[in-house]
Design a protein around this motif. Sequence first.
Motif, PDB file in Angstrom:
ATOM      1  N   VAL A 106       0.894  -1.160  -0.119  1.00 55.39           N
ATOM      2  CA  VAL A 106      -0.081   0.158  -0.013  1.00 55.39           C
ATOM      3  C   VAL A 106       0.729   1.323   0.232  1.00 55.39           C
ATOM      4  CG1 VAL A 106      -1.883  -1.199   1.170  1.00 55.39           C
ATOM      5  CG2 VAL A 106      -0.070   0.059   2.524  1.00 55.39           C
ATOM      6  N   LEU A 107       0.180   2.359  -0.535  1.00 54.48           N
ATOM      7  CA  LEU A 107       0.882   3.600  -0.465  1.00 54.48           C
ATOM      8  C   LEU A 107       1.262   4.152   0.805  1.00 54.48           C
ATOM      9  CD1 LEU A 107      -0.298   5.436  -3.657  1.00 54.48           C
ATOM     10  CD2 LEU A 107       1.835   4.312  -3.309  1.00 54.48           C
ATOM     11  N   ALA A 108       2.263   4.659   1.410  1.00 51.92           N
ATOM     12  CA  ALA A 108       2.453   5.276   2.881  1.00 51.92           C
ATOM     13  C   ALA A 108       1.393   6.388   3.003  1.00 51.92           C
ATOM     14  CB  ALA A 108       3.635   5.665   2.962  1.00 51.92           C
ATOM     15  N   THR A 109       0.901   6.860   2.169  1.00 51.74           N
ATOM     16  CA  THR A 109       0.114   8.320   2.266  1.00 51.74           C
ATOM     17  C   THR A 109      -1.430   7.995   2.319  1.00 51.74           C
ATOM     18  OG1 THR A 109      -0.099   8.172  -0.273  1.00 51.74           O
ATOM     19  CG2 THR A 109       1.642   9.584   0.835  1.00 51.74           C
ATOM     20  N   ASP A 110      -1.755   6.444   2.143  1.00 55.82           N
ATOM     21  CA  ASP A 110      -2.988   5.901   2.322  1.00 55.82           C
ATOM     22  C   ASP A 110      -3.071   5.384   3.716  1.00 55.82           C
ATOM     23  OD1 ASP A 110      -3.578   6.675  -0.224  1.00 55.82           O
ATOM     24  OD2 ASP A 110      -3.294   4.555  -1.181  1.00 55.82           O
ATOM     25  N   ILE A 111      -2.544   4.927   4.434  1.00 57.70           N
ATOM     26  CA  ILE A 111      -2.571   4.566   5.705  1.00 57.70           C
ATOM     27  C   ILE A 111      -1.869   5.322   6.792  1.00 57.70           C
ATOM     28  CG2 ILE A 111      -2.675   2.046   4.755  1.00 57.70           C
ATOM     29  CD1 ILE A 111       0.106   1.804   5.746  1.00 57.70           C
ATOM     30  N   TRP A 112      -2.257   4.990   8.108  1.00 59.40           N
ATOM     31  CA  TRP A 112      -1.487   5.623   9.382  1.00 59.40           C
ATOM     32  C   TRP A 112      -0.147   5.418   9.535  1.00 59.40           C
ATOM     33  CZ3 TRP A 112       0.663   4.072  13.643  1.00 59.40           C
ATOM     34  CH2 TRP A 112       1.187   4.975  14.617  1.00 59.40           C
ATOM     35  N   THR A 113       0.938   6.327   9.500  1.00 62.23           N
ATOM     36  CA  THR A 113       2.163   5.811   9.775  1.00 62.23           C
ATOM     37  C   THR A 113       2.704   6.540  10.978  1.00 62.23           C
ATOM     38  OG1 THR A 113       2.723   7.369   8.492  1.00 62.23           O
ATOM     39  CG2 THR A 113       2.696   5.196   7.410  1.00 62.23           C
ATOM     40  N   PRO A 114       3.650   6.029  11.722  1.00 62.61           N
ATOM     41  CA  PRO A 114       4.156   6.627  12.911  1.00 62.61           C
ATOM     42  C   PRO A 114       4.919   7.559  12.402  1.00 62.61           C
ATOM     43  CG  PRO A 114       5.160   4.451  12.328  1.00 62.61           C
ATOM     44  CD  PRO A 114       4.202   4.691  11.459  1.00 62.61           C
TER      45      PRO A 114
END
Length: 398
Positions: A106-114
């Motif tokens: 998945v694209l990092a911009t589509d999910i929550w990331t720390p």
Amino acid sequence: MFLQTILLIFLGILYASYSQDCVRLVSKEDAWDKKLHSDKMANYRFRQPPRNQSCVPVKVHFQLKTFAFDEYADRFTAKMWTRMIWRDERLAWSPQEYGGVSKMVVLATDIWTPSLKLLNSVDPDYFNMDMEECLVHNNGEVMCVPEQIYESFCITKLRNWPFDVQNCTLQFGDGDRLSTTRFRFKGRAITLDAAEYGNGWNIMQKEFKEDSDSDVQLSFTLTMERQASGLVAVLIGPCVILSILTTASILMNVNDYIRLGLSCFSLISHFVFVFFIDEFLPKHSGDTPVILFFVRDSIILTITSVLFTFVLSKIVKRETVPFEWVSLVSNKVFFSFGKYLILPRWRVEPDSKDNNVNNKEIWTNMANILNSVYLVVVIIVYIILFRSYMPKEPPAEY
């Protein structure tokens, strides 16, 4: 011609059969993958951290690619892969429901990331965790491995330059004050691989610590040793040569202008060497390299040697009746075993027309004694200077 036609027809049928199977296989897998993405991203709110968790535990591991330490600007720069692993239950699924697909990208911009932030960055207001894609497992475990460049301040310590050892620390914490992320190291915290050496420095030791209850949740310190082989050759060698020049001038005849010339040459060489050191010496440090103390004291000794040469030249030319204590010391030394310790020994050339030969001999003997004592003092002082102020190689435990 007939055989060629039959062969072409056969290859065409074979190609059509296998190519359709491949297309159907790829299309089926893509379909499941698209459906999985569609289902998981439908109601996903990427600005919110995973639900039902008071804090989000994130495991972090760094892999150092390259590093650079700029002692002129007190800056340490590290280029690293930052592997972060956490669990997001919103992204979990059953592989049986999606055609056996157990992983998705998945694209990092589509999910929550720390938001892992370098707290002691050169630019504290700048924060950008540049992530492109993340790998998601069916149990909800997410792994992102962005390539980041971290730049922090590192105060230079030059006391033992050029054998100096620098300790540079990188401190990390949560860059998002609204989240409750708890970072912990995974495994050995940082892997160096082939990056122990670079840009004139060797990484000799690494230390790390973690404290999830403080602002600085993760920190590690790299102990670096300067690759000093070249600098030692151009710094330590001249120090030895300058000390030999100053000492050798004391062994020459005081009546010979070569002694004065060699002392002055040594003095000029000291000042030239100071300008030479200035070309290599980093300027941003509160410490003064001990090698500069050596050069300073050696300059004082050389200036003293020049002045002492003038004093001795006046003594050996005296023809007046010597003081009683001068005669006593001269006779005490030169009429005993002490005469073998006088080095060098200048003699007065006999002259039948000179009635003051005896007086000149006593004064010359006194000059010999003073010069020998001064020679011993200079040698002892240089030994002390070399032991106290000469840079020493770091111990092997580094």
